[in-house]
Scaffold this motif. Structure first.
Motif, PDB file in Angstrom:
ATOM      1  N   SER A   1      -8.287  -3.750   1.166  1.00 24.21           N
ATOM      2  CA  SER A   1      -7.516  -2.902   2.074  1.00 24.21           C
ATOM      3  C   SER A   1      -8.325  -1.675   2.467  1.00 24.21           C
TER       4      SER A   1
ATOM      5  N   TYR B   1      -1.877   6.277   9.438  1.00 26.25           N
ATOM      6  CA  TYR B   1      -2.319   5.119   8.652  1.00 26.25           C
ATOM      7  C   TYR B   1      -1.282   3.994   8.701  1.00 26.25           C
ATOM      8  N   ALA B   2      -0.422   4.028   9.721  1.00 25.00           N
ATOM      9  CA  ALA B   2       0.638   3.021   9.820  1.00 25.00           C
ATOM     10  C   ALA B   2       0.065   1.611   9.897  1.00 25.00           C
ATOM     11  N   ASP B   3      -0.995   1.420  10.667  1.00 21.14           N
ATOM     12  CA  ASP B   3      -1.581   0.078  10.783  1.00 21.14           C
ATOM     13  C   ASP B   3      -2.098  -0.408   9.440  1.00 21.14           C
ATOM     14  N   ASP B   4      -2.657   0.498   8.650  1.00 21.24           N
ATOM     15  CA  ASP B   4      -3.149   0.114   7.318  1.00 21.24           C
ATOM     16  C   ASP B   4      -1.993  -0.266   6.403  1.00 21.24           C
TER      17      ASP B   4
ATOM     18  N   LEU C   1       0.926  -1.471   7.334  1.00 14.08           N
ATOM     19  CA  LEU C   1       1.432  -2.772   7.784  1.00 14.08           C
ATOM     20  C   LEU C   1       0.498  -3.905   7.376  1.00 14.08           C
ATOM     21  N   ALA C   2      -0.805  -3.647   7.406  1.00 14.23           N
ATOM     22  CA  ALA C   2      -1.750  -4.668   6.964  1.00 14.23           C
ATOM     23  C   ALA C   2      -1.602  -4.944   5.472  1.00 14.23           C
TER      24      ALA C   2
ATOM     25  N   ILE D   1       6.905   5.457  10.037  1.00 17.05           N
ATOM     26  CA  ILE D   1       6.466   4.064  10.063  1.00 17.05           C
ATOM     27  C   ILE D   1       7.637   3.127  10.345  1.00 17.05           C
TER      28      ILE D   1
ATOM     29  N   SER E   1       7.883   0.483  13.515  1.00 21.97           N
ATOM     30  CA  SER E   1       7.818  -0.964  13.239  1.00 21.97           C
ATOM     31  C   SER E   1       9.123  -1.441  12.608  1.00 21.97           C
TER      32      SER E   1
ATOM     33  N   ARG F   1       9.764  -4.898  10.794  1.00 27.22           N
ATOM     34  CA  ARG F   1       9.059  -5.250   9.560  1.00 27.22           C
ATOM     35  C   ARG F   1       9.846  -4.893   8.299  1.00 27.22           C
TER      36      ARG F   1
END
Length: 212
Positions: free
Chosen positions: A8, A82-85, A87-88, A119, A123, A126
């Motif tokens: 990550s 860091y929302a994309d991180d 979610l990943a 977040i 999203s 999710r």
């Protein structure tokens, strides 16, 4: 098993129960820490202070949920960056640790509670439910879906504005509804201690599921 979060962009800790997952996979609780738990504090100390991974919490929490706690590289109210991180990481846990995509819950304490607002608003598809614990400010954007707000010393100064903005009702001994709040009169850290040991809240989370 508690282990470092690997593969990550963010450091962190990951917990998966030792027993086989139930049909559909483990419910997943994603925890966002507060200001004082960012790097360079070691994750094994930072991320077990106030949230679901605190070793003083009841053991049934770890028997019931997969839990992941990412760590910001620097302190501040900027989980949204860091929302994309995040979610990943959520997708990684679903893929690698038999987690249920319909039962993913986002929680956070203090600045992490602010991150829950940001977040979850960005999203909503999710998350089956959002659980901010004593956040330091109101949400910037509208939130969809179930919300449980745990109020402590910091959020209390804006309690009625939280209630109005999020359309919350008080959580009783047997909580009903999908927009609830609870203020037990604790200080900032005490609100986290009480919240993350409260079976009513975890049971409420488990009743929330995404459609699909």
């Amino acid at each position: 098993m508690l282990q470092p979060l690997e593969g990550s962009a963010l450091a962190g800790l990951c917990w998966t129960p030792d027993t086989p997952a139930a049909p559909g996979g483990w419910p997943l609780l994603v925890f966002l820490h507060g200001y004082d738990e960012a790097a360079p504090l070691p994750p094994e100390h930072a991320l077990t202070r106030h949230g679901p991974l605190n070793p003083a919490n009841p053991s049934w929490i770890l028997d019931t949920f997969a839990i992941v706690a990412p760590q910001l590289p620097e302190a501040g109210d900027h989980w949204l960056h860091y929302a994309d991180d995040v979610l990943a990481i959520q997708a990684q846990l679903q893929r690698d640790h038999a987690c249920d995509a319909r039962r993913c819950y986002l929680s956070g304490f203090s600045y992490g509670g602010n991150g829950v607002f940001d977040i979850a608003a960005a999203s909503p598809e999710r998350w089956a439910a959002s659980w901010p614990v004593d956040p330091t400010r109101l949400p910037r954007d509208a939130l969809d879906g179930p919300i449980w707000l745990s109020i402590g010393q910091v959020a209390r100064r804006l309690e009625m504005r939280f209630v109005e903005t999020l359309s919350l009702t008080p959580a009783g001994p047997e909580p009903q509804g999908d927009r609830l709040y609870l203020d037990e009169g604790a200080d900032h850290v005490g609100s986290a201690r009480l919240a993350y040991r409260d079976r009513r809240i975890y049971d409420w989370l488990l009743r929330q599921r995404l459609a699909g």
